[in-house]
Motif scaffolding. Structure first.
Motif, PDB file in Angstrom:
ATOM      1  N   THR A   1       2.637  -5.460  -3.977  1.00 28.49           N
ATOM      2  CA  THR A   1       4.631  -5.252  -4.738  1.00 28.49           C
ATOM      3  C   THR A   1       5.301  -4.033  -4.091  1.00 28.49           C
ATOM      4  N   ALA A   2       5.088  -3.132  -3.823  1.00 37.00           N
ATOM      5  CA  ALA A   2       5.738  -2.359  -2.747  1.00 37.00           C
ATOM      6  C   ALA A   2       6.717  -3.319  -1.603  1.00 37.00           C
ATOM      7  N   THR A   3       5.764  -3.533  -1.091  1.00 39.62           N
ATOM      8  CA  THR A   3       6.444  -4.314  -0.312  1.00 39.62           C
ATOM      9  C   THR A   3       7.413  -5.564  -0.418  1.00 39.62           C
ATOM     10  N   LEU A   4       6.678  -6.271  -1.512  1.00 39.24           N
ATOM     11  CA  LEU A   4       7.575  -8.378  -1.806  1.00 39.24           C
ATOM     12  C   LEU A   4       9.085  -7.088  -2.761  1.00 39.24           C
ATOM     13  N   GLY A   5       9.045  -6.113  -3.649  1.00 36.47           N
ATOM     14  CA  GLY A   5      10.147  -4.950  -3.796  1.00 36.47           C
ATOM     15  C   GLY A   5      10.781  -4.073  -3.501  1.00 36.47           C
ATOM     16  N   ARG A   6      10.578  -3.542  -2.684  1.00 28.34           N
ATOM     17  CA  ARG A   6      11.315  -3.002  -1.172  1.00 28.34           C
ATOM     18  C   ARG A   6      11.681  -1.779  -1.793  1.00 28.34           C
ATOM     19  N   SER A   7      10.772  -1.606  -2.733  1.00 30.77           N
ATOM     20  CA  SER A   7      10.670   0.297  -4.216  1.00 30.77           C
ATOM     21  C   SER A   7       9.257   0.614  -4.172  1.00 30.77           C
ATOM     22  N   THR A   8       9.392   1.916  -4.662  1.00 25.56           N
ATOM     23  CA  THR A   8       8.711   2.959  -4.603  1.00 25.56           C
ATOM     24  C   THR A   8       8.127   2.463  -6.934  1.00 25.56           C
TER      25      THR A   8
ATOM     26  N   LEU B   1       4.112   5.607  -1.453  1.00 20.59           N
ATOM     27  CA  LEU B   1       3.914   5.815   0.938  1.00 20.59           C
ATOM     28  C   LEU B   1       4.355   4.699   1.106  1.00 20.59           C
ATOM     29  N   VAL B   2       4.289   3.233   0.331  1.00 27.30           N
ATOM     30  CA  VAL B   2       4.632   2.343   0.728  1.00 27.30           C
ATOM     31  C   VAL B   2       5.918   1.918   0.448  1.00 27.30           C
TER      32      VAL B   2
ATOM     33  N   GLN C   1      -0.651   1.105   7.079  1.00 31.49           N
ATOM     34  CA  GLN C   1      -0.794   1.749   6.068  1.00 31.49           C
ATOM     35  C   GLN C   1      -2.019   1.354   4.880  1.00 31.49           C
ATOM     36  N   THR C   2      -2.489  -0.006   5.642  1.00 31.31           N
ATOM     37  CA  THR C   2      -3.535  -0.408   5.159  1.00 31.31           C
ATOM     38  C   THR C   2      -4.827   0.754   5.216  1.00 31.31           C
ATOM     39  N   GLY C   3      -5.046   0.262   6.778  1.00 35.81           N
ATOM     40  CA  GLY C   3      -5.717   2.551   7.110  1.00 35.81           C
ATOM     41  C   GLY C   3      -5.667   2.818   6.218  1.00 35.81           C
ATOM     42  N   ALA C   4      -4.357   3.539   6.408  1.00 41.42           N
ATOM     43  CA  ALA C   4      -4.440   5.038   5.347  1.00 41.42           C
ATOM     44  C   ALA C   4      -5.118   4.814   4.055  1.00 41.42           C
ATOM     45  N   LEU C   5      -4.555   3.865   3.395  1.00 37.79           N
ATOM     46  CA  LEU C   5      -4.955   3.213   2.055  1.00 37.79           C
ATOM     47  C   LEU C   5      -6.267   3.023   2.138  1.00 37.79           C
ATOM     48  N   ALA C   6      -7.153   2.876   3.314  1.00 34.79           N
ATOM     49  CA  ALA C   6      -8.652   2.669   3.477  1.00 34.79           C
ATOM     50  C   ALA C   6      -9.361   3.594   2.608  1.00 34.79           C
ATOM     51  N   VAL C   7      -8.487   5.096   3.584  1.00 36.79           N
ATOM     52  CA  VAL C   7      -8.854   6.212   3.708  1.00 36.79           C
ATOM     53  C   VAL C   7      -9.174   7.010   2.780  1.00 36.79           C
ATOM     54  N   LEU C   8      -7.643   6.525   1.689  1.00 37.01           N
ATOM     55  CA  LEU C   8      -7.363   7.773   1.427  1.00 37.01           C
ATOM     56  C   LEU C   8      -8.713   7.261  -0.488  1.00 37.01           C
ATOM     57  N   ALA C   9      -9.343   5.949   0.015  1.00 40.15           N
ATOM     58  CA  ALA C   9      -9.056   5.334  -1.119  1.00 40.15           C
ATOM     59  C   ALA C   9     -11.170   5.515  -1.511  1.00 40.15           C
TER      60      ALA C   9
END
Lengths: 364, 357
Positions: B248-255, B155-156, B182-190
């Motif tokens: 880590t996705a933000t850091l590496g800018r990739s899936t 997703l990220v 994104q954080t909110g969506a991940l919280a909902v997913l959790a």
């Protein structure tokens, strides 16, 4: 974190500032990536209602400039403002960018979503609710770019032309005051180019302010009212297309022997003392399809076409009678190539004045 | 200059125009809704949900199989046969022959039978609601976490892969706003994944449990509270794991960076916590104590401690009672600390970085 006021809650004074200032103004804009200077002290102004062409060879800084305009990339120096408000003013940038629709480079959408769902996402990114109004507008812009019948298909199934058109639809979604289109016809087939060009023409006629970055010089000449030409990260020319083209027009003189061409150039140079209007003497290559004199070069004179008979008389006094004497039509392509030194794989069409005409393909 | 085409101008205004409305939070909530739409529309999500359910069915199936094996196990299958569970391991076997058997006394037979019944009862209880929720929660922390880490990374990281991050920022969405969404969506997913897994636990508990002779019992108010807390803490554990993928996705800018980072952390935790626990147990004194406590810097051990505290009574969804080398409050702070740290670091990256993809 940005401020909490919605776009509609701008103070009257702020709204006045936004209405009276140019949609885009860049002053001393500079961007450095490490050792590489992408944009250097760039100045630019786009006026309300302009269809503004941004031209330049690859790597001239066009896309970086547009990225700085949208707040995607932070300038190293200088400033860019939209409607009089600096883009680096982070709290106000949110409401500012809601007035802009942009298609930067290739369209960016979610491949697994349909065109329609992608526009729903764009609506939420613009701060709008995905409600009835948004749904109706989505259908409207899809129809406008002629994608209505394929709106339910996944984006990944679209052709390149359809992707570009969806990108334009996204840019139009919130009916922005300023539309930025970066190479919108890139990779399109001729029919796709004509479609997109016609769409931009329609938007221009409706009075939208449009910034069009393009390699298609003919397209820019046809559509744009003003242009800026970028080279090596800075503006090398900026102004009305008509004015720039007028400055390019003049007279061309051709002879059927190369030595006569050289003698004519020398005679015209000698005559500049008595005829100061004889400016910009230079050898030029003929346009494609035009008569090619022996030796390959014509003489161009930056003078009004009414002076053609005087040029003829000056040459006749030296016993020189041109095989061709005609008006030289200015073209943006020629101007662009002269300013940028024929980068991007093109050859230059003008060469420096000299006593002897250069040999084609040799002395340039 | 105008276009050479003579097509009549198409009207731009064919209706109302969607405009930004609401404040920062409302816009952020809409963005989070958009993120959830992306999750819902992804084929990957459907595959992961199927995997989650299938994996749970396999876990329950193994439980049933284990129960059936114990239930049908013959302790003494014949007068001359060697008992399966009571063999004299100390006796010296005949060379080349079967192990020597001893004939158990009636008292020993009674003990073996009682042990077998205890195992059967425990298996039956684990398969029956409400204790089945404990198994489901454990499954969520393992399989759910792996699947959610993959989803969060996709997703990220997908925002960078598709270039849609520049679409968001160019439309005026704030950088903090997008990250918060994104954080909110991940919280909902959790929360949803934990709830879904617990729901699977309920379903198996009320169907499979009675089928193996278990008795479904209702929940008291305290029991409901325990289940709710259990759900929330499991959700927090899943959320923390997903936030590692976010960072880590933000850091590496990739899936790949997102998924690899989150799964890599799980591996590191497995090795690191195990090593610290083993070293701590073998080294006496303060150093040993410090090493033992250090393993609670990982999410897993801290989560176990907190879960033991909130879900040990009255339903005993978790076997441990929440006592350990560190206080449950400290363990909870570690979980929350991970969340804050991952979001904070991601924000620092996103806030200043040039968007060039």
């Amino acid at each position: 974190m940005q401020g909490s006021s919605p776009q509609g809650a701008l103070a009257p004074a702020t709204a006045s500032v936004l209405a009276n200032n140019p949609p885009l103004r860049a002053v001393g804009l500079t961007k450095r990536y490490g050792q590489r200077l992408a944009v250097r002290d760039l100045n630019l102004e786009v006026r309300r209602g302009d269809v503004f062409g941004l031209l330049g060879p690859n790597g001239s800084g066009k896309t970086t400039t547009l990225r700085m305009t949208l707040g995607l990339v932070a300038p190293t120096q200088g400033d860019v403002s939209l409607f009089g408000v600096s883009v680096s003013d982070t709290p106000r940038r949110r409401s500012l960018l809601r007035r802009v629709g942009a298609l930067i480079e290739q369209p960016a959408f979610y491949p697994y979503l349909s065109g329609r769902d992608n526009l729903r996402i764009v609506a939420t990114l613009s701060g709008a609710a995905a409600d009835r109004v948004a749904r109706a507008r989505i259908e409207s812009v899809l129809a406008q770019v002629e994608l209505a019948d394929r709106a339910g298909d996944a984006y990944q199934k679209y052709s390149l032309g359809m992707k570009q058109r969806l990108g334009i639809a996204a840019a139009l979604l919130t009916e922005p005051e300023l539309i930025i289109l970066d190479e919108p016809t890139n990779g399109l087939d001729p029919a796709g180019i004509v479609d997109v060009r016609a769409l931009i023409g329609r938007l221009a006629r409706q009075g939208m302010t449009i910034i069009l970055s393009s390699h298609q010089l003919y397209e820019v000449q046809q559509i744009c009212s003003r242009v800026a030409i970028l080279n090596l990260g800075t503006t090398v020319a900026q102004g009305q297309v008509a004015e720039l083209l007028a400055a390019q027009s003049g007279i061309v003189v051709g002879f059927d022997q190369p030595e006569l061409t050289a003698r004519a150039m020398a005679a015209l140079h000698a005559a500049t003392a008595e005829a100061p209007w004889l400016r910009g003497l230079q050898y030029v290559a003929p346009e494609p399809g035009a008569w090619v004199p022996p030796g390959g070069f014509l003489i161009a004179v930056d003078a009004a076409v009414e002076r053609a008979s005087e040029v003829c008389a000056l040459l006749a006094r030296q016993g020189l009678f041109p095989a061709e004497l005609r008006r030289r039509e200015g073209s943006l392509e020629q101007y662009f190539l002269e300013l940028t030194g024929g980068q991007n794989g093109h050859s230059t069409s003008a060469v420096a004045p000299a006593a002897q005409p250069p040999t084609r393909g040799g002395a340039q | 200059m105008t276009s050479p085409t003579s097509a009549p101008p198409a009207p731009v205004n064919t209706g109302d125009i969607p405009r930004a409305s609401g404040g920062w939070m409302i816009e952020m909530a809409r963005l989070a809704g958009g993120q959830l739409l992306l999750v819902r529309k992804r084929l990957m999500t459907k595959v992961l949900v199927v995997l989650l359910a299938l994996g749970f069915a396999i876990v329950v199936g193994f439980g049933v199989l284990e129960y059936a094996l114990f239930e049908n196990q013959a302790i003494f299958s014949g007068a001359n046969a060697c008992p399966t569970v009571v063999a004299d391991q100390t006796a010296t076997p005949q060379p080349g022959g079967p192990p020597r058997c001893v004939t158990p006394s009636p008292q020993e037979q009674q003990q073996v039978e009682e042990a077998r019944q205890r195992v059967i009862a425990a298996e039956r209880t684990n398969l029956t609601f409400p204790t089945s929720l404990g198994s489901a929660g454990g499954y969520a922390q393992f399989m759910g976490l792996i699947l959610l880490a993959i989803l969060a990374g996709a997703l990220v990281g997908g925002e960078y892969a598709y270039g849609t991050q520049r679409l968001a920022f160019a439309r005026g969405a704030g950088r903090g706003q997008v990250l918060a969404a994104q954080t909110g969506a991940l919280a909902v997913l959790a929360l949803v994944t934990a709830a879904l897994t617990l729901l699977l636990g309920v379903l198996s508990g009320v169907t499979v449990g009675p089928a193996v002779g278990g008795t479904v019992s209702g929940l008291t108010a305290a029991g409901v509270g325990e289940v709710l807390l259990y759900w929330l803490v499991i959700s927090l554990v899943l959320f923390a794991g997903m936030l590692i993928a976010l960072f880590t996705a933000t850091l590496g800018r990739s899936t790949a960076a997102g998924i690899g980072g989150a799964l890599g952390y799980q591996l590191l935790q497995l090795i690191g916590a195990g090593l610290l626990g083993a070293l701590g147990g073998s080294i006496p004194g303060d150093t040993g104590t410090w090493l033992t406590r250090s393993q609670f810097l990982f999410i897993g051990p801290s989560a176990s401690l907190v879960l033991g505290r909130v879900a040990h009574a009255p339903l005993a969804l978790v076997g441990d009672d929440g006592t350990g080398p560190v206080a449950p409050g400290v363990a909870f702070a570690v979980l929350v600390g991970y969340c804050v740290l991952m979001v904070g670091l991601s924000y620092l990256l996103v806030r200043q970085r040039d968007v060039t993809t």
